[in-house]
Design a protein around this motif. Structure first.
Motif, PDB file in Angstrom:
ATOM      1  N   ARG B   8      31.160  33.091  31.992  1.00  0.00           N
ATOM      2  CA  ARG B   8      31.782  32.305  33.064  1.00  0.00           C
ATOM      3  C   ARG B   8      32.951  33.048  33.684  1.00  0.00           C
ATOM      4  NH1 ARG B   8      33.202  26.448  31.188  1.00  0.00           N
ATOM      5  NH2 ARG B   8      34.180  26.479  33.253  1.00  0.00           N
ATOM      6  N   GLU B   9      33.728  33.674  32.806  1.00  0.00           N
ATOM      7  CA  GLU B   9      34.901  34.390  33.317  1.00  0.00           C
ATOM      8  C   GLU B   9      34.466  35.617  34.134  1.00  0.00           C
ATOM      9  OE1 GLU B   9      37.741  35.576  30.360  1.00  0.00           O
ATOM     10  OE2 GLU B   9      39.233  36.150  31.868  1.00  0.00           O
ATOM     11  N   MET B  10      33.427  36.291  33.641  1.00  0.00           N
ATOM     12  CA  MET B  10      32.962  37.481  34.363  1.00  0.00           C
ATOM     13  C   MET B  10      32.471  37.103  35.762  1.00  0.00           C
ATOM     14  SD  MET B  10      30.238  40.511  33.368  1.00  0.00           S
ATOM     15  CE  MET B  10      30.813  40.850  31.737  1.00  0.00           C
ATOM     16  N   VAL B  11      31.725  36.019  35.824  1.00  0.00           N
ATOM     17  CA  VAL B  11      31.211  35.563  37.119  1.00  0.00           C
ATOM     18  C   VAL B  11      32.360  35.244  38.068  1.00  0.00           C
ATOM     19  CG1 VAL B  11      29.972  33.661  38.261  1.00  0.00           C
ATOM     20  CG2 VAL B  11      29.019  34.728  36.205  1.00  0.00           C
ATOM     21  N   ARG B  12      33.387  34.558  37.515  1.00  0.00           N
ATOM     22  CA  ARG B  12      34.544  34.181  38.320  1.00  0.00           C
ATOM     23  C   ARG B  12      35.286  35.425  38.814  1.00  0.00           C
ATOM     24  NH1 ARG B  12      36.470  30.331  34.722  1.00  0.00           N
ATOM     25  NH2 ARG B  12      38.039  31.756  33.936  1.00  0.00           N
ATOM     26  N   ILE B  13      35.449  36.387  37.904  1.00  0.00           N
ATOM     27  CA  ILE B  13      36.186  37.599  38.270  1.00  0.00           C
ATOM     28  C   ILE B  13      35.447  38.381  39.351  1.00  0.00           C
ATOM     29  CG2 ILE B  13      36.843  39.893  37.417  1.00  0.00           C
ATOM     30  CD1 ILE B  13      37.762  38.532  34.837  1.00  0.00           C
ATOM     31  N   LEU B  14      34.128  38.498  39.200  1.00  0.00           N
ATOM     32  CA  LEU B  14      33.354  39.243  40.205  1.00  0.00           C
ATOM     33  C   LEU B  14      33.456  38.571  41.572  1.00  0.00           C
ATOM     34  CD1 LEU B  14      30.205  40.271  38.118  1.00  0.00           C
ATOM     35  CD2 LEU B  14      32.064  41.755  38.893  1.00  0.00           C
ATOM     36  N   LEU B  15      33.465  37.234  41.566  1.00  0.00           N
ATOM     37  CA  LEU B  15      33.603  36.491  42.818  1.00  0.00           C
ATOM     38  C   LEU B  15      34.965  36.771  43.453  1.00  0.00           C
ATOM     39  CD1 LEU B  15      32.217  34.463  44.695  1.00  0.00           C
ATOM     40  CD2 LEU B  15      33.296  32.631  43.384  1.00  0.00           C
ATOM     41  N   ARG B  16      35.989  36.794  42.593  1.00  0.00           N
ATOM     42  CA  ARG B  16      37.328  37.087  43.113  1.00  0.00           C
ATOM     43  C   ARG B  16      37.377  38.490  43.703  1.00  0.00           C
ATOM     44  NH1 ARG B  16      40.905  38.483  38.871  1.00  0.00           N
ATOM     45  NH2 ARG B  16      41.094  40.510  39.866  1.00  0.00           N
ATOM     46  N   LEU B  17      36.741  39.453  43.008  1.00  0.00           N
ATOM     47  CA  LEU B  17      36.745  40.836  43.497  1.00  0.00           C
ATOM     48  C   LEU B  17      36.022  40.930  44.846  1.00  0.00           C
ATOM     49  CD1 LEU B  17      36.081  42.716  40.120  1.00  0.00           C
ATOM     50  CD2 LEU B  17      38.202  42.762  41.461  1.00  0.00           C
ATOM     51  N   ALA B  18      34.933  40.177  44.977  1.00  0.00           N
ATOM     52  CA  ALA B  18      34.207  40.181  46.253  1.00  0.00           C
ATOM     53  C   ALA B  18      35.117  39.664  47.370  1.00  0.00           C
ATOM     54  CB  ALA B  18      32.949  39.328  46.141  1.00  0.00           C
ATOM     55  N   HIS B  19      35.861  38.603  47.078  1.00  0.00           N
ATOM     56  CA  HIS B  19      36.802  38.061  48.073  1.00  0.00           C
ATOM     57  C   HIS B  19      37.897  39.072  48.396  1.00  0.00           C
ATOM     58  CE1 HIS B  19      35.474  34.022  48.975  1.00  0.00           C
ATOM     59  NE2 HIS B  19      35.162  33.842  47.692  1.00  0.00           N
ATOM     60  N   GLU B  20      38.381  39.747  47.388  1.00  0.00           N
ATOM     61  CA  GLU B  20      39.440  40.748  47.601  1.00  0.00           C
ATOM     62  C   GLU B  20      38.951  41.856  48.527  1.00  0.00           C
ATOM     63  OE1 GLU B  20      41.707  42.661  44.389  1.00  0.00           O
ATOM     64  OE2 GLU B  20      41.673  40.732  43.344  1.00  0.00           O
TER      65      GLU B  20
END
Lengths: 307, 180
Positions: B8-20
């Motif tokens: 779950r955390e990995m998915v969230r982090i990747l989403l944040r990186l995409a937004h960044e």
């Protein structure tokens, strides 16, 4: 797979797994040849000496290119402009070059076993680029690579080698390699050019090309080595051509998609008719390209790690 | 062994990186995501997919194997497995984001930079990392960081991804006497 060898001397010494490992490693070098910058720094700082005591175009250029593609420093040696003319022995020549701190010798010599003898004497890598009529391992490896690339496998394929089997290091190395990878190997040529004991290597010998060609997947034509034909082992070039040239009619006896291979240089009009040049099953130039990839892989495997 | 990140955390982090990435790049037309083999490659694919979901724009991806550019080959006692390099579109004048799972000494990133330059001359190269564990030996700094995880030299950080390991997680392992 742990590839720990210091030298590449012949396919007789290699295991089936080692051969596959070399072919797989070569595959990863394929991309480099098609790039704009056809060079990687992997063996920067290594020095290789190409010692060719016999004439060569393809093998020598192929080794030199493979070395340069890997950022190796290259020294080329040919006896005609060296101290060999002053009577320096091979052993002394090698020891002296070794004193200059080189990392590898690529050696072609007319005496069978020369690289094997030197490999025991010196601590750096030796690659056999052809020793007399004994072995030519990088040629056989590039042939195996070419066959696998075209056919997707080697096991169970019917492979026919045609020509002067007795004097051919290419045939010998290929027979070792192909039988280890479980191909069904046939050899064909005039009886005087087929060694009587050859079937002990696990191949079947034929004296009639028509018979030998039945149902084969790969046809490897050998060069009629005119420079080695001094003993009158067959009556004339014309007679050889009549019996053993791969004419269009004879080609029909092989499988429809049979590959036509040749280690080069081809005597066009002798073992292969000129028409074969345009035949789409002819992969002779593909063999040349694959030669660079195979030699890059060998250099990488021998020099690219701490031993 | 301790788990540092779950799926779950990995998915969230990747989403944040995409937004960044999108925040820093108003125009996505020149972007290419290139994943360093082995686990950077699937991560680059995933981020490209996320960008598509968010913005509806395709960002092309590629993969890069750095074996031939390593600086330690003559020091290690084995032959590393060479993976595919797939850079099918020209990178000249493009903005390349290199993607890798772990940033440690910086030597892989250095090799990747050298490798990339053999394929062309990008306008800009940036570095995206899922886990930065510190201990840099070269002056390499990531532009996008998923998570900073301070580690000791006796520890190993392992990133698992579904595409290769059939699960998403980051674990930390203490090296034993045999290096494991």
């Amino acid at each position: 797979m742990d590839f720990k060898r210091k030298d590449l001397l012949g396919l007789e010494d290699l295991t089936r797994d080692e051969i596959f490992f070399i072919l797989d490693t070569a595959k990863s070098f394929e991309g480099i040849l098609n790039r704009r910058i056809k060079k990687v720094p992997i063996l920067r700082g290594k020095t290789v000496v190409n010692l060719f005591f016999e004439a060569s175009t393809r093998t020598r250029m192929s080794f030199e290119l493979a070395e340069k593609r890997l950022n190796i420093d290259v020294l080329n040696f040919s006896p005609s402009n060296s101290s060999v003319l002053k009577g320096e022995s091979l052993r002394d020549t090698i020891k002296n070059i070794l004193a200059m701190r080189v990392d590898c010798f690529v050696l072609r010599h007319s005496t069978p076993g020369t690289p094997h003898f030197l490999a025991k004497e010196i601590p750096v890598s030796i690659i056999n680029a052809g020793d007399g009529a004994h072995e030519h391992p990088t040629q056989a490896l590039l042939d195996l690579y070419t066959i696998r690339e075209a056919k997707g496998k080697i096991e169970d394929l019917r492979v026919l080698i045609v020509g002067d089997i007795a004097h051919s290091r290419v045939a010998r190395s290929n027979i070792w390699g192909l039988t280890k990878l479980r191909a069904k190997v046939r050899v064909c040529g005039p009886p005087t050019l087929i060694p009587p004991m050859i079937e002990q290597m696990g191949v079947k010998s034929y004296f009639s090309l028509e018979e030998a060609l039945q149902g084969v997947d790969v046809i490897m034509m050998l060069r009629l080595q005119r420079e080695r034909q001094t003993k009158g082992l067959f009556p004339s070039i014309n007679e050889y051509r009549d019996f053993f040239s791969l004419s269009e009619e004879k080609l029909k006896l092989a499988k429809e998609d049979a590959l036509i291979m040749h280690p080069g240089p081809v005597n066009w009009g002798v073992e292969l008719p000129f028409k074969i040049r345009e035949n789409r099953r002819n992969v002779i130039l593909g063999q040349v390209t694959n030669g660079i990839i195979i030699r890059m892989a060998i250099l990488y495997l021998l020099l690219g790690r701490r031993r | 062994m301790a788990k540092l990140m779950d799926e779950r955390e990995m998915v969230r982090i990747l989403l944040r990186l995409a937004h960044e990435i999108l925040e820093k790049n108003k125009q996505t037309e020149d972007l290419i995501l290139i994943g360093i083999q082995r686990r950077g490659a699937p991560l680059a694919e995933r981020i490209s997919k996320l960008i598509k979901e968010i913005k509806g724009k395709e960002v092309p991806t590629g993969s890069l194997d750095i074996t031939f550019y390593r600086d330690d080959l003559t020091r290690i006692g084995y032959h590393p497995v060479v993976r595919d390099t797939n850079i099918l579109i020209p990178i000249d004048d493009k903005k390349v984001i290199l993607v890798d799972d772990v940033l440690y000494t910086g030597r892989t990133a250095r090799a990747a930079l050298e490798a990339l330059l053999d394929f062309g001359r990008p306008r800009k190269i940036e570095l995206l990392i899922l886990v930065d564990r510190g201990h840099r030996e070269l002056p390499i700094f990531p532009n996008y960081v998923g998570k900073n995880i301070p580690t000791s030299l006796e520890e190993m950080v392992e990133v698992k991804v579904k595409e290769i390991d059939s699960r998403d997680e980051v674990i930390i392992i203490k090296k034993g006497k045999n290096g494991l």
